[in-house]
Each structure stands twice: as structure tokens, then as C-alpha cells.
Enzyme design. Structure first.
Site, PDB file in Angstrom:
ATOM      1  N   LYS A 278       4.523  -2.654   1.917  1.00  0.00           N
ATOM      2  CA  LYS A 278       3.737  -1.615   0.971  1.00  0.00           C
ATOM      3  C   LYS A 278       2.344  -1.926   2.070  1.00  0.00           C
ATOM      4  O   LYS A 278       2.450  -2.034   3.086  1.00  0.00           O
ATOM      5  CB  LYS A 278       3.325  -2.204  -0.420  1.00  0.00           C
ATOM      6  CG  LYS A 278       3.777  -2.500  -1.585  1.00  0.00           C
ATOM      7  CD  LYS A 278       3.235  -3.026  -2.266  1.00  0.00           C
ATOM      8  CE  LYS A 278       2.671  -2.201  -3.052  1.00  0.00           C
ATOM      9  NZ  LYS A 278       2.974  -1.325  -4.295  1.00  0.00           N
TER      10      LYS A 278
ATOM     11  N   ARG B 186      -1.902  -1.338   6.713  1.00  0.00           N
ATOM     12  CA  ARG B 186      -2.751  -0.425   6.862  1.00  0.00           C
ATOM     13  C   ARG B 186      -3.716  -1.613   8.009  1.00  0.00           C
ATOM     14  O   ARG B 186      -4.643  -1.548   8.057  1.00  0.00           O
ATOM     15  CB  ARG B 186      -3.554   0.551   6.264  1.00  0.00           C
ATOM     16  CG  ARG B 186      -2.392   1.559   5.829  1.00  0.00           C
ATOM     17  CD  ARG B 186      -2.787   2.199   4.905  1.00  0.00           C
ATOM     18  NE  ARG B 186      -1.665   3.100   4.811  1.00  0.00           N
ATOM     19  CZ  ARG B 186      -1.815   4.762   3.946  1.00  0.00           C
ATOM     20  NH1 ARG B 186      -3.178   5.329   4.131  1.00  0.00           N
ATOM     21  NH2 ARG B 186      -0.669   5.136   4.202  1.00  0.00           N
TER      22      ARG B 186
ATOM     23  N   THR C 291      -0.784  -0.926   1.955  1.00  0.00           N
ATOM     24  CA  THR C 291      -1.875  -1.487   2.001  1.00  0.00           C
ATOM     25  C   THR C 291      -1.591  -2.376   2.770  1.00  0.00           C
ATOM     26  O   THR C 291      -2.663  -2.924   3.715  1.00  0.00           O
ATOM     27  CB  THR C 291      -2.241  -1.846  -0.092  1.00  0.00           C
ATOM     28  OG1 THR C 291      -2.222  -1.019  -0.312  1.00  0.00           O
ATOM     29  CG2 THR C 291      -3.296  -2.526  -0.196  1.00  0.00           C
ATOM     30  N   TYR C 292      -0.928  -2.789   2.641  1.00  0.00           N
ATOM     31  CA  TYR C 292      -0.721  -5.141   3.833  1.00  0.00           C
ATOM     32  C   TYR C 292      -0.303  -3.795   4.860  1.00  0.00           C
ATOM     33  O   TYR C 292      -0.941  -4.380   5.919  1.00  0.00           O
ATOM     34  CB  TYR C 292       0.354  -5.554   3.010  1.00  0.00           C
ATOM     35  CG  TYR C 292      -0.304  -6.583   2.338  1.00  0.00           C
ATOM     36  CD1 TYR C 292      -0.985  -7.135   2.048  1.00  0.00           C
ATOM     37  CD2 TYR C 292       0.260  -6.138   0.719  1.00  0.00           C
ATOM     38  CE1 TYR C 292      -1.163  -8.304   1.251  1.00  0.00           C
ATOM     39  CE2 TYR C 292      -0.569  -6.649  -0.019  1.00  0.00           C
ATOM     40  CZ  TYR C 292      -0.646  -8.083   0.056  1.00  0.00           C
ATOM     41  OH  TYR C 292      -1.145  -8.846  -0.627  1.00  0.00           O
TER      42      TYR C 292
ATOM     43  N   GLU D 204       8.984 -12.579   3.815  1.00  0.00           N
ATOM     44  CA  GLU D 204       7.640 -13.249   5.853  1.00  0.00           C
ATOM     45  C   GLU D 204       7.073 -11.950   5.485  1.00  0.00           C
ATOM     46  O   GLU D 204       6.614 -10.715   6.044  1.00  0.00           O
ATOM     47  CB  GLU D 204       9.087 -12.903   6.929  1.00  0.00           C
ATOM     48  CG  GLU D 204      10.111 -13.906   6.179  1.00  0.00           C
ATOM     49  CD  GLU D 204      11.341 -13.487   6.117  1.00  0.00           C
ATOM     50  OE1 GLU D 204      11.135 -11.947   5.454  1.00  0.00           O
ATOM     51  OE2 GLU D 204      12.026 -13.505   5.445  1.00  0.00           O
TER      52      GLU D 204
END
Length: 187
Positions: free
Chosen positions: A110, A115, A112-113, A136
Site C-alpha cells: 500500500k 511513502r 501509505t507504507y 515480507e
């Protein structure tokens, strides 16, 4: 081969493809904003469970996929996992998958992660593979990074062929078939 829509995903989930299954997109829990999970337009946003294995270098071993030393991992359980700078952790999904014989999945982290410099990698789920997905996480930053359990971490995209495969993952007796916990490398 075609990418499958939310309607197809809901229909397949009703046949047991994803358990537990969230038919909508959950963005808030108990009045608190979360990283979303559940059915999206053309995929399914999976959640990370509370089980983690964090890489450590206290034993100064070499990471070898052919002779993996599980002493390189520290077990952790909790609602938030802190991955050390420039390090790595394994986790598993909340969801258990049973992939149909005519379907292959691709999974992407995703945004959000991503970035935040956290890369989520999941290898494809092959036709007739089943189990909890091992996730992972790579923390590519020089700072500690948080992973939130029971929130969205990646999106699974389903690709369906107009014909079934000749030999499925189940037919080959794949080494990760039916995995239920965080599963380190096997050979």
C-alpha cells in the site's frame, strides 16, 4: 487473462476464497482512522496479523536461502511491530486464502507504507495455493519503522485465466501449501 472486479471478489469470497472476508473498505475502527483493508475496486487489501519475526544480527550469521538459520529471527507478538533501521521483518496475513485453479494473484504494498520507505513484498499466490500469506517488510530508512497489526498493508490483485492451468501449486506439492504461521524460507 483478466483482472477481477469487486463483484467477482465478493462472489469468490462467498465460496471460501478469503477468510475472514471484509466486503467493503474499512477505513475507521472505533472512531480511529486506520490504514484501510477489505474489498477495493479491483483487489483486496489484506491485513497483517499480530505475529512477527524480526531479523537480528546478534548471531552474526549469513542469510542463506538454501540453509536459513532461524536464529536470525526474533519472534514478536503485538499490535505494533517496530522494524529496526535498514532491517527486515516477516509477518502473516489475518486472512486465509484458497486460490481457485484458474486464478493467479499479484500483491503490491500500500502507498501509505511505501511513502514511508517501508516496502511490502509478497510473492504471487499460484493456482490452488492455500494458507496465510507470509508478508515480507523491508525498512529501507535509517530510522525505526512501525507496522500496524490488523490494518491494511498490501493489495492482492486477482488475475483469472479463461482456462485452468495444467499443473497447479497443489498438484506440485508446493512447500508452502497450507501454511498457517509466519513461515521462514524452506528448501
Amino acid at each position: 487473462m483478466s483482472i477481477k472486479s469487486d463483484r467477482w471478489i465478493r462472489r469468490m469470497a462467498a465460496q471460501g476464497m478469503i477468510e475472514p472476508f471484509e466486503p467493503g473498505q474499512v477505513k475507521e475502527v472505533d472512531g480511529r482512522r486506520i490504514v484501510s483493508y477489505g474489498t477495493s475496486s479491483y483487489g483486496y487489501d489484506i491485513r497483517c496479523s499480530t505475529e512477527f519475526k524480526i531479523f537480528t544480527n546478534i548471531n552474526s550469521t549469513i542469510v542463506d536461502p538454501k540453509a536459513f538459520d532461524e536464529k536470525s529471527l526474533v519472534d514478536f507478538s503485538g499490535p505494533v511491530c517496530i522494524i529496526p533501521p535498514n532491517s527486515f521483518a516477516l509477518a502473516r496475513t489475518v486472512e486465509y486464502f484458497c486460490i481457485p485453479r484458474s486464478v493467479l494473484t499479484v500483491c503490491l504494498g500500500k502507498s501509505t507504507y511505501a511513502r514511508c520507505g517501508i516496502i511490502v513484498n509478497v510473492t504471487p499466490l499460484e493456482p490452488e495455493w492455500q494458507g496465510h500469506v507470509t508478508l515480507e517488510f523491508s525498512n529501507t530508512t535509517p530510522l525505526p519503522a512501525k507496522i500496524y497489526a490488523n490494518e491494511g498493508v498490501a493489495q492482492v490483485i486477482f488475475l483469472e485465466s479463461d482456462q485452468t492451468c495444467e499443473t497447479s501449486y497443489k498438484d506440485r506439492g508446493g512447500k508452502y501449501q497450507g501454511q498457517t504461521g509466519v513461515t521462514p524460507p524452506r528448501i
